[in-house]
Design an enzyme around this catalytic site. Structure first.
Site, PDB file in Angstrom:
ATOM      1  N   GLU A  92     -11.391  -8.034   7.321  1.00 54.45           N
ATOM      2  CA  GLU A  92     -12.360  -8.550   6.252  1.00 54.45           C
ATOM      3  C   GLU A  92     -13.552  -9.125   7.115  1.00 54.45           C
ATOM      4  O   GLU A  92     -13.405  -9.804   8.118  1.00 54.45           O
ATOM      5  CB  GLU A  92     -11.837  -9.960   5.593  1.00 54.45           C
ATOM      6  CG  GLU A  92     -12.511 -10.827   4.877  1.00 54.45           C
ATOM      7  CD  GLU A  92     -13.288 -10.257   3.933  1.00 54.45           C
ATOM      8  OE1 GLU A  92     -12.713  -9.947   2.766  1.00 54.45           O
ATOM      9  OE2 GLU A  92     -14.525 -10.278   3.844  1.00 54.45           O
ATOM     10  N   ASP A 141     -15.898  -5.037  -3.704  1.00 55.26           N
ATOM     11  CA  ASP A 141     -17.191  -5.503  -4.134  1.00 55.26           C
ATOM     12  C   ASP A 141     -17.493  -4.257  -5.179  1.00 55.26           C
ATOM     13  O   ASP A 141     -17.606  -2.938  -4.934  1.00 55.26           O
ATOM     14  CB  ASP A 141     -18.138  -5.430  -2.984  1.00 55.26           C
ATOM     15  CG  ASP A 141     -17.838  -6.513  -1.946  1.00 55.26           C
ATOM     16  OD1 ASP A 141     -17.590  -7.592  -2.509  1.00 55.26           O
ATOM     17  OD2 ASP A 141     -18.271  -6.535  -0.758  1.00 55.26           O
ATOM     18  N   ASP A 177     -11.742  -5.304 -11.820  1.00 55.20           N
ATOM     19  CA  ASP A 177     -12.131  -5.837 -13.190  1.00 55.20           C
ATOM     20  C   ASP A 177     -13.183  -5.054 -13.855  1.00 55.20           C
ATOM     21  O   ASP A 177     -13.900  -5.400 -14.948  1.00 55.20           O
ATOM     22  CB  ASP A 177     -12.530  -7.374 -13.176  1.00 55.20           C
ATOM     23  CG  ASP A 177     -13.631  -7.782 -12.077  1.00 55.20           C
ATOM     24  OD1 ASP A 177     -13.655  -6.981 -11.199  1.00 55.20           O
ATOM     25  OD2 ASP A 177     -14.395  -8.407 -12.389  1.00 55.20           O
ATOM     26  N   ARG A 215      -8.478 -15.072  -5.530  1.00 49.84           N
ATOM     27  CA  ARG A 215      -9.564 -16.035  -6.242  1.00 49.84           C
ATOM     28  C   ARG A 215     -10.412 -15.190  -6.817  1.00 49.84           C
ATOM     29  O   ARG A 215     -10.861 -15.780  -7.921  1.00 49.84           O
ATOM     30  CB  ARG A 215     -10.194 -16.191  -4.779  1.00 49.84           C
ATOM     31  CG  ARG A 215     -11.003 -17.325  -4.802  1.00 49.84           C
ATOM     32  CD  ARG A 215     -11.029 -17.950  -3.544  1.00 49.84           C
ATOM     33  NE  ARG A 215     -12.534 -18.869  -3.316  1.00 49.84           N
ATOM     34  CZ  ARG A 215     -12.690 -19.192  -2.318  1.00 49.84           C
ATOM     35  NH1 ARG A 215     -11.610 -19.543  -1.406  1.00 49.84           N
ATOM     36  NH2 ARG A 215     -13.777 -20.083  -2.176  1.00 49.84           N
ATOM     37  N   GLU A 217      -9.828 -12.416  -8.685  1.00 50.56           N
ATOM     38  CA  GLU A 217      -9.383 -12.113  -9.962  1.00 50.56           C
ATOM     39  C   GLU A 217      -9.437 -13.368 -10.943  1.00 50.56           C
ATOM     40  O   GLU A 217      -9.665 -13.336 -12.044  1.00 50.56           O
ATOM     41  CB  GLU A 217      -7.890 -11.780  -9.860  1.00 50.56           C
ATOM     42  CG  GLU A 217      -7.352 -11.490 -11.182  1.00 50.56           C
ATOM     43  CD  GLU A 217      -5.922 -10.842 -11.128  1.00 50.56           C
ATOM     44  OE1 GLU A 217      -5.748  -9.446 -11.122  1.00 50.56           O
ATOM     45  OE2 GLU A 217      -4.887 -11.801 -10.958  1.00 50.56           O
TER      46      GLU A 217
HETATM   47  C1  LIG Z   1     -15.182  -9.343  -4.454  1.00 50.51           C
HETATM   48  S1  LIG Z   1     -14.516  -9.512  -2.976  1.00 50.51           S
HETATM   49  C2  LIG Z   1     -12.628  -9.803  -3.226  1.00 50.51           C
HETATM   50  C3  LIG Z   1     -11.994 -10.605  -2.115  1.00 50.51           C
HETATM   51  C4  LIG Z   1     -10.347 -10.326  -2.262  1.00 50.51           C
HETATM   52  N1  LIG Z   1      -9.605  -9.110  -2.201  1.00 50.51           N
HETATM   53  C5  LIG Z   1     -10.080 -11.180  -3.739  1.00 50.51           C
HETATM   54  O1  LIG Z   1      -9.506 -10.349  -4.476  1.00 50.51           O
HETATM   55  O2  LIG Z   1     -10.288 -12.374  -3.910  1.00 50.51           O
HETATM   56  C6  LIG Z   1     -14.497  -8.183  -2.018  1.00 50.51           C
HETATM   57  C7  LIG Z   1     -14.366  -8.226  -0.276  1.00 50.51           C
HETATM   58  O3  LIG Z   1     -14.448  -7.150   0.225  1.00 50.51           O
HETATM   59  C8  LIG Z   1     -15.032  -7.330   1.636  1.00 50.51           C
HETATM   60  N2  LIG Z   1     -15.421  -5.997   2.150  1.00 50.51           N
HETATM   61  C9  LIG Z   1     -16.564  -5.383   1.776  1.00 50.51           C
HETATM   62  N3  LIG Z   1     -16.821  -4.148   2.312  1.00 50.51           N
HETATM   63  C10 LIG Z   1     -15.752  -4.212   3.289  1.00 50.51           C
HETATM   64  C11 LIG Z   1     -15.368  -3.338   4.360  1.00 50.51           C
HETATM   65  N4  LIG Z   1     -15.849  -2.365   4.720  1.00 50.51           N
HETATM   66  N5  LIG Z   1     -14.047  -3.680   4.959  1.00 50.51           N
HETATM   67  C12 LIG Z   1     -13.576  -4.881   4.725  1.00 50.51           C
HETATM   68  N6  LIG Z   1     -13.824  -5.529   3.807  1.00 50.51           N
HETATM   69  C13 LIG Z   1     -14.758  -5.270   3.105  1.00 50.51           C
HETATM   70  C14 LIG Z   1     -15.885  -8.400   1.015  1.00 50.51           C
HETATM   71  O4  LIG Z   1     -16.536  -9.259   2.369  1.00 50.51           O
HETATM   72  C15 LIG Z   1     -15.249  -9.271   0.305  1.00 50.51           C
HETATM   73  O5  LIG Z   1     -14.752 -10.343   0.870  1.00 50.51           O
END
Ligand SMILES: C[S@@+](CC[C@H](N)C(=O)[O-])C[C@H]1O[C@@H](n2cnc3c(N)ncnc32)[C@H](O)[C@@H]1O
Length: 235
Positions: A92, A141, A177, A215, A217
């Site tokens: 992360e 993301d 989602d 979080r 979700e």
């Molecule tokens: C929408 S958030 C979801 C976070 C968590 N999985 C949740 O469900 O609450 C997406 C996460 O993916 C991380 N992320 C994006 N690109 C990434 C990458 N290349 N390697 C690791 N994490 C990444 C972002 O920093 C972000 O915290």
């Protein structure tokens, strides 16, 4: 080569957030734990030859599971607590999320998690081939605009390396989602060498038995969006 840094590292644009608001003093203290919770030399400066990590030294004979983009770490901590006989690696880049996870690891006293505070692509470079027995990509993301779809994790740039580090038969769980993310996932993930395991709609409508809501979700559900739980097997 013009698509590489001087160090040899490839240019990898990261479009997400790395820093949020400043860390609280306690969170700053948790960050010191990265010293002993790192999975080993992942970065290009520390490991310019991209030598594979020695997972046996980290976890002995235990199977290793990977969570990509663990956010604040609620799912990673839940899984690690449920499965003490599994070694976990989480990746992360968002520092505030990493600090929150580290606090949770301390509080729960977990010994089976290693943390890469950075991009999963750098980690996947140095994970040994076929070393991961299960992987989680939970609410990646969404990048909703069409011109940003190529930034999504479910693109060949990410899925090729992920396929390489997963063992044949390994499970890959993806939650989202966003209906268009489901579309792209069902298009791209099978092309990258994975088989979708759903047989009935309930298989993607209902969470996995050992699921804990994340979080992100919770926010999606509050805002009226629906969860999709997609399970693949690495061929
Ligand atoms: C929408 S958030 C979801 C976070 C968590 N999985 C949740 O469900 O609450 C997406 C996460 O993916 C991380 N992320 C994006 N690109 C990434 C990458 N290349 N390697 C690791 N994490 C990444 C972002 O920093 C972000 O915290």
């Amino acid at each position: 080569m013009n698509n590489r840094h001087k160090s040899g590292a490839p240019w990898r644009n990261f479009y997400g957030r790395i820093h949020g608001k400043g860390l609280r003093p306690a969170q700053k203290a948790y960050m010191a734990d990265l010293e002993h919770l790192s999975p080993g030399p992942v970065g290009w400066n520390d490991n310019p030859d991209r030598t594979p990590l020695d997972l046996r030294t980290l976890f002995g004979d235990r199977p290793v599971w990977l969570e990509i983009g663990f956010g604040s770490g609620e799912h990673l901590v839940h899984q690690a607590d449920l499965h003490p006989d599994i070694g976990f690696i989480g990746a992360e880049p968002y520092v505030n999320g990493v600090a929150t996870l580290l606090g949770k690891i301390r509080k729960a006293g977990l010994k089976n998690i290693r943390v890469h505070a950075g991009d999963a692509r750098d980690l996947m470079d140095v994970l040994p081939e076929g070393s991961i027995a299960k992987a989680f990509l939970l609410y990646p993301d969404p990048w909703p605009k069409a011109r940003h779809h190529r930034r999504r994790f479910v693109t060949p740039e990410h899925l090729g390396p992920l396929h390489k580090c997963l063992a044949p038969g390994a499970e890959l769980r993806i939650a989202t989602d966003i209906p268009d993310y489901v579309r792209q996932t069902l298009e791209e993930v099978p092309k990258a060498g994975f088989e979708w395991l759903a047989e009935t709609p309930d298989d993607w409508r209902n969470p996995w038995n050992d699921w804990v809501s994340t979080r992100y979700e919770q926010k999606a559900l509050r805002e009226g969006r629906k969860a999709h739980y997609l399970t693949f097997r690495r061929i």
